[in-house]
Scaffold this motif. Structure first.
Motif, PDB file in Angstrom:
ATOM      1  N   GLU A 167       2.548 -51.204   7.352  1.00  0.00           N
ATOM      2  CA  GLU A 167       2.784 -49.920   7.692  1.00  0.00           C
ATOM      3  C   GLU A 167       1.326 -49.135   7.820  1.00  0.00           C
ATOM      4  OE1 GLU A 167       5.012 -46.594   8.564  1.00  0.00           O
ATOM      5  OE2 GLU A 167       5.365 -48.688   8.841  1.00  0.00           O
ATOM      6  N   MET A 168       0.641 -49.028   6.834  1.00  0.00           N
ATOM      7  CA  MET A 168      -0.611 -48.406   6.997  1.00  0.00           C
ATOM      8  C   MET A 168      -1.428 -48.794   8.364  1.00  0.00           C
ATOM      9  SD  MET A 168      -2.127 -48.892   3.278  1.00  0.00           S
ATOM     10  CE  MET A 168      -3.800 -48.386   3.714  1.00  0.00           C
ATOM     11  N   ALA A 169      -1.473 -50.212   8.595  1.00  0.00           N
ATOM     12  CA  ALA A 169      -2.095 -50.857   9.621  1.00  0.00           C
ATOM     13  C   ALA A 169      -1.574 -50.106  11.224  1.00  0.00           C
ATOM     14  CB  ALA A 169      -1.938 -52.160   9.974  1.00  0.00           C
ATOM     15  N   ARG A 170      -0.287 -49.992  10.969  1.00  0.00           N
ATOM     16  CA  ARG A 170       0.483 -49.516  12.302  1.00  0.00           C
ATOM     17  C   ARG A 170       0.135 -48.244  12.615  1.00  0.00           C
ATOM     18  NH1 ARG A 170       4.481 -46.566  13.502  1.00  0.00           N
ATOM     19  NH2 ARG A 170       5.089 -46.045  11.347  1.00  0.00           N
ATOM     20  N   LYS A 171       0.130 -47.206  11.403  1.00  0.00           N
ATOM     21  CA  LYS A 171      -0.209 -45.963  11.448  1.00  0.00           C
ATOM     22  C   LYS A 171      -1.791 -45.495  11.917  1.00  0.00           C
ATOM     23  CE  LYS A 171       3.402 -43.986   8.365  1.00  0.00           C
ATOM     24  NZ  LYS A 171       3.802 -43.524   7.099  1.00  0.00           N
ATOM     25  N   PHE A 181      -9.197 -52.388  14.772  1.00  0.00           N
ATOM     26  CA  PHE A 181      -9.260 -53.591  13.811  1.00  0.00           C
ATOM     27  C   PHE A 181      -9.362 -53.062  12.416  1.00  0.00           C
ATOM     28  CE2 PHE A 181     -11.006 -54.765  17.939  1.00  0.00           C
ATOM     29  CZ  PHE A 181     -10.616 -56.234  18.112  1.00  0.00           C
ATOM     30  N   GLN A 182      -8.853 -53.735  11.754  1.00  0.00           N
ATOM     31  CA  GLN A 182      -8.745 -53.434  10.162  1.00  0.00           C
ATOM     32  C   GLN A 182      -9.652 -54.700   9.503  1.00  0.00           C
ATOM     33  OE1 GLN A 182      -4.961 -53.854   8.420  1.00  0.00           O
ATOM     34  NE2 GLN A 182      -5.278 -52.444   6.881  1.00  0.00           N
ATOM     35  N   CYS A 183     -10.355 -54.173   8.423  1.00  0.00           N
ATOM     36  CA  CYS A 183     -11.052 -55.059   7.649  1.00  0.00           C
ATOM     37  C   CYS A 183     -10.028 -55.566   6.683  1.00  0.00           C
ATOM     38  CB  CYS A 183     -12.167 -54.325   6.828  1.00  0.00           C
ATOM     39  SG  CYS A 183     -12.881 -55.184   5.593  1.00  0.00           S
ATOM     40  N   THR A 184     -10.031 -56.921   6.508  1.00  0.00           N
ATOM     41  CA  THR A 184      -8.817 -57.640   5.563  1.00  0.00           C
ATOM     42  C   THR A 184      -9.456 -57.485   4.161  1.00  0.00           C
ATOM     43  OG1 THR A 184     -10.053 -59.690   5.934  1.00  0.00           O
ATOM     44  CG2 THR A 184      -8.230 -59.206   7.327  1.00  0.00           C
ATOM     45  N   VAL A 185     -10.541 -57.050   3.818  1.00  0.00           N
ATOM     46  CA  VAL A 185     -11.148 -56.799   2.403  1.00  0.00           C
ATOM     47  C   VAL A 185     -10.743 -55.401   1.837  1.00  0.00           C
ATOM     48  CG1 VAL A 185     -13.067 -56.844   0.912  1.00  0.00           C
ATOM     49  CG2 VAL A 185     -12.763 -58.571   2.708  1.00  0.00           C
ATOM     50  N   ARG A 209     -11.434 -59.640   9.737  1.00  0.00           N
ATOM     51  CA  ARG A 209     -10.824 -58.430  10.357  1.00  0.00           C
ATOM     52  C   ARG A 209      -9.677 -58.996  10.869  1.00  0.00           C
ATOM     53  NH1 ARG A 209     -14.688 -56.442  14.940  1.00  0.00           N
ATOM     54  NH2 ARG A 209     -16.297 -56.158  13.025  1.00  0.00           N
ATOM     55  N   VAL A 210      -8.822 -58.160  11.291  1.00  0.00           N
ATOM     56  CA  VAL A 210      -7.613 -58.409  12.304  1.00  0.00           C
ATOM     57  C   VAL A 210      -7.322 -57.214  12.930  1.00  0.00           C
ATOM     58  CG1 VAL A 210      -6.353 -59.695  10.343  1.00  0.00           C
ATOM     59  CG2 VAL A 210      -5.997 -57.162  10.294  1.00  0.00           C
ATOM     60  N   ARG A 211      -6.954 -57.612  14.162  1.00  0.00           N
ATOM     61  CA  ARG A 211      -6.562 -56.628  15.368  1.00  0.00           C
ATOM     62  C   ARG A 211      -5.288 -56.097  14.901  1.00  0.00           C
ATOM     63  NH1 ARG A 211      -6.789 -58.758  21.295  1.00  0.00           N
ATOM     64  NH2 ARG A 211      -8.903 -58.922  21.012  1.00  0.00           N
ATOM     65  N   ILE A 212      -5.104 -54.607  15.531  1.00  0.00           N
ATOM     66  CA  ILE A 212      -4.167 -53.868  15.005  1.00  0.00           C
ATOM     67  C   ILE A 212      -3.333 -53.585  16.379  1.00  0.00           C
ATOM     68  CG2 ILE A 212      -3.324 -51.627  14.259  1.00  0.00           C
ATOM     69  CD1 ILE A 212      -4.616 -53.446  12.078  1.00  0.00           C
ATOM     70  N   ASP A 213      -2.292 -54.154  16.646  1.00  0.00           N
ATOM     71  CA  ASP A 213      -1.442 -53.768  17.719  1.00  0.00           C
ATOM     72  C   ASP A 213      -0.856 -52.185  17.770  1.00  0.00           C
ATOM     73  OD1 ASP A 213      -1.606 -56.833  18.428  1.00  0.00           O
ATOM     74  OD2 ASP A 213       0.212 -57.075  16.898  1.00  0.00           O
ATOM     75  N   GLN A 214      -0.877 -52.051  19.003  1.00  0.00           N
ATOM     76  CA  GLN A 214      -0.727 -50.472  19.402  1.00  0.00           C
ATOM     77  C   GLN A 214       0.778 -50.510  19.921  1.00  0.00           C
ATOM     78  OE1 GLN A 214      -3.698 -48.069  20.534  1.00  0.00           O
ATOM     79  NE2 GLN A 214      -5.179 -49.693  20.232  1.00  0.00           N
TER      80      GLN A 214
END
Length: 214
Positions: A167-171, A181-185, A209-214
């Motif tokens: 949910e954090m990544a989506r927002k 992109f989101q740091c997985t650490v 890292r992971v890509r954040i889908d928009q």
């Protein structure tokens, strides 16, 4: 004010015995913005001594409190909570009062700060206590250095469930039209270049890292 313009005063009960002794200048004697309120009957508000220096007023205040004694410590009839002779007539600017308050908190032990917080929260609703706690945490975080903020952010992120992280990544991913992109650490979210710089500065592998889908 350094001139001879201070006074001591008393608030009287209906039987004419004093229930409060104070020292002041200007309209302090009639002020209602205080713990002990003046009587509504103005004839029971009296000046004890006038045309005093501040030091003389402090001394006379202490003397009168000693004469009548305090109810809180069992020595007499006054509602004063101190022996007098403290305080200042010039309360200073908001910035000066804030600085004095800050220094006072810093001089406290952890136990004293906890007790002060407990007493301050005593009259609050659960919602008010929660809001006060959030503001305190926010202030503490804003005063920390970047490395401390990064560590706090990391611990906060890792303490969350996978659903909460998603949910954090989506927002976080919809804040900008560019790819995120989101740091997985640490959970930090930004664009590709910004994340690379962020990870290199902290010794984190850029592949984490992971890509954040928009």
């Amino acid at each position: 004010m350094n001139g001879v313009n201070y006074y001591t005063y008393a608030y009287l009960r209906e039987d004419k015995t004093p229930y409060y002794i104070g020292k002041g200048t200007e309209n302090r004697i009639y002020s209602t913005n205080r713990r002990v309120k003046p009587p509504k009957d103005k004839s029971r508000i009296i000046f004890l001594k006038q045309n005093l220096t501040e030091e003389e007023a402090f001394k006379h205040e202490k003397y009168m409190i000693a004469v009548f004694g305090r109810k809180d410590n069992g020595t007499g009839i006054l509602r004063n909570l101190t022996d007098g002779g403290e305080g200042t007539s010039n309360r200073g600017t908001p910035e000066q009062r804030s600085e004095i308050s800050r220094k006072g908190r810093e001089s406290m032990t952890p136990e004293q700060r906890s007790e002060a917080v407990r007493k301050g929260n005593a009259g609050m609703t659960p919602e008010q206590r929660s809001e006060s706690s959030k503001k305190a945490r926010s202030l503490q975080l804003s005063r920390s250095d970047p490395e401390q903020r990064s560590e706090i952010s990391k611990k906060s992120y890792l303490s969350k469930s996978l659903e909460q992280r998603s949910e954090m990544a989506r927002k976080g991913g919809i804040k900008s039209s560019s790819q995120k992109f989101q740091c997985t650490v640490t959970g930090f979210i930004t664009n590709a270049g910004g994340l690379a710089r962020y990870q290199k500065a902290r010794g984190i592998e850029t592949s984490k890292r992971v890509r954040i889908d928009q």
